[in-house]
Design a protein around this motif. Sequence first.
Motif, PDB file in Angstrom:
ATOM      1  N   ILE A  88     -96.778   2.213  -7.859  1.00 33.53           N
ATOM      2  CA  ILE A  88     -95.434   2.520  -8.350  1.00 33.53           C
ATOM      3  C   ILE A  88     -94.816   3.633  -7.506  1.00 33.53           C
ATOM      4  N   LEU A  89     -95.685   4.526  -7.001  1.00 33.19           N
ATOM      5  CA  LEU A  89     -95.200   5.616  -6.160  1.00 33.19           C
ATOM      6  C   LEU A  89     -94.710   5.142  -4.803  1.00 33.19           C
ATOM      7  N   VAL A  90     -95.232   4.017  -4.319  1.00 28.18           N
ATOM      8  CA  VAL A  90     -94.941   3.587  -2.950  1.00 28.18           C
ATOM      9  C   VAL A  90     -93.435   3.435  -2.706  1.00 28.18           C
ATOM     10  N   PRO A  91     -92.691   2.616  -3.491  1.00 27.84           N
ATOM     11  CA  PRO A  91     -91.242   2.533  -3.231  1.00 27.84           C
ATOM     12  C   PRO A  91     -90.511   3.836  -3.527  1.00 27.84           C
ATOM     13  N   ALA A  92     -90.965   4.572  -4.544  1.00 27.96           N
ATOM     14  CA  ALA A  92     -90.265   5.809  -4.917  1.00 27.96           C
ATOM     15  C   ALA A  92     -90.403   6.877  -3.839  1.00 27.96           C
ATOM     16  N   VAL A  93     -91.641   7.095  -3.352  1.00 27.85           N
ATOM     17  CA  VAL A  93     -91.856   8.118  -2.326  1.00 27.85           C
ATOM     18  C   VAL A  93     -91.318   7.645  -0.982  1.00 27.85           C
ATOM     19  N   SER A  94     -91.532   6.381  -0.645  1.00 26.84           N
ATOM     20  CA  SER A  94     -90.944   5.855   0.591  1.00 26.84           C
ATOM     21  C   SER A  94     -89.422   5.890   0.509  1.00 26.84           C
ATOM     22  N   MET A 154     -84.151   7.407  -7.268  1.00 26.14           N
ATOM     23  CA  MET A 154     -85.588   7.452  -7.514  1.00 26.14           C
ATOM     24  C   MET A 154     -85.972   6.580  -8.713  1.00 26.14           C
ATOM     25  N   ILE A 155     -85.145   6.607  -9.754  1.00 26.47           N
ATOM     26  CA  ILE A 155     -85.412   5.778 -10.936  1.00 26.47           C
ATOM     27  C   ILE A 155     -85.313   4.297 -10.582  1.00 26.47           C
ATOM     28  N   ILE A 156     -84.283   3.936  -9.791  1.00 26.07           N
ATOM     29  CA  ILE A 156     -84.123   2.540  -9.381  1.00 26.07           C
ATOM     30  C   ILE A 156     -85.315   2.085  -8.539  1.00 26.07           C
ATOM     31  N   SER A 157     -85.739   2.942  -7.582  1.00 23.35           N
ATOM     32  CA  SER A 157     -86.883   2.592  -6.735  1.00 23.35           C
ATOM     33  C   SER A 157     -88.165   2.467  -7.551  1.00 23.35           C
ATOM     34  N   SER A 158     -88.303   3.291  -8.592  1.00 21.20           N
ATOM     35  CA  SER A 158     -89.500   3.222  -9.429  1.00 21.20           C
ATOM     36  C   SER A 158     -89.581   1.896 -10.178  1.00 21.20           C
TER      37      SER A 158
END
Length: 453
Positions: free
Chosen positions: A81-87, A271-275
């Motif tokens: 779940i962190l991958v799209p948010a942090v990227s 960040m919420i959307i990416s999560s």
Amino acid sequence: MPELHSYFLLPNKLYGQVKTNISGRTKDVDCSAAPAESICSMVLQILGSFLLAGLGTVSAGMLLDVVQNWDVFLEITEIFILVPAVSGLKGNLEMTLASRLSTAVNTVTIGSTREKWMLIVGNLALKQLQATVMGLLASLMAALLGWMAEGKMPFNHIVLLCSTSVFTAFVASLFQGIMMVAVIIGSKRIGINPDNVATPLAAGFGDLITLALLACCGQWFYSLTELYPYVLYLIDLLLLCLIPLWVAIASQHPGSHILLQTGWEPIITAMIISSIGGVILDMSVSDPNMAGIIVYAPIINGVGGNLVSIQSSRISTHLHRNFSQGGVPEERRSCCNPCYAFFGSGANQRSAKILLLLIIPGQLIFLNTIHLIKGGHTWPSPLLTVAFLSASLIQVFSLLCIADCMVHCLWRRHKDPDSYSIPYLTALGDLLGTALLSLAFLMLWCVGDSGSV
């Protein structure tokens, strides 16, 4: 009667005045006219940065395919779940910084070396502050979504997610920020439009750098959780204690000082959307029927973000150069029509068509590069190729239409598109790309296609 207009990120007292006439058209008093950009020059500049950035996203996809079998990814699946948010922080921070600085060097003359460094240091300090805070929020969001999906979340997993996310975001942001400053200044000096190269390079290599740091730090911290758990707490405490320093430095520059107060809405929303995209990716990776999707996710998301960031940055520069904030062309004062993004004789319409035309050949190159790196023993099946290209084409077409409407709407509402549009657009690109790719792989599974021949 003409009035003086000040672009709030680049104050007149530092960068000269901009004179505004009654119709909303602007003309820089202190800046020389922008050189005309030929179609050939535009294509060559965009194509070069697009291919370089694409290779970065291909490398990121291959890396993610390898590290998904590491202990930390197997034991703490919430890290997916962190991958799209942090990227996605590359869109929230690096690409936003690149767009702001590209606009600065394209539209104004920075008077002295001291003023230039004030602009650069203020923006870098602001970015480090945002990276630290957003890394922490992204890890807490991943923990919350993981708890909602599984009904439990051990505390040591939360600590590891926080340490990994904050440390990765901090180090990646520092390195990429310095790299972006060098790219923008260097490209301007050799006569290349920074709008065409800075944001895609920030995106492409940002994916690779961020994923490499996330995987390595996560695995390292995972090995410390049993014997030296206090190391994770110390890392979090140290990076959080640096927040007052970044606030103090960013406050010294008028533009970054304003963004300390107003720049949080787009990056938190993004960040919420990416999560949410990360949740879709986590569910897809956990499904054995969708094996292989992990390789292609960074590519479709990265390429979509690269192309729409170029368009967003170009439109923003055009508006900064030709209109006061709130002033837009006559035909753009009503509700946005997606047709305006592609149909017309303007430079932005030409660039949108060029970017859309790059999708098919570019993705074919990247798709086959993956299979070559894997050894060249198999090639993508016709169905996989069609499904992947269709998903990518739908994604980029949608993003370019949204970008054209969004940038003009933000400008009409006196909001700086450089700071607002790219976080939203790259986050939507992550969500759209992951969702469309998952749907494509689901369709391949339904028809029994293995994805390779």
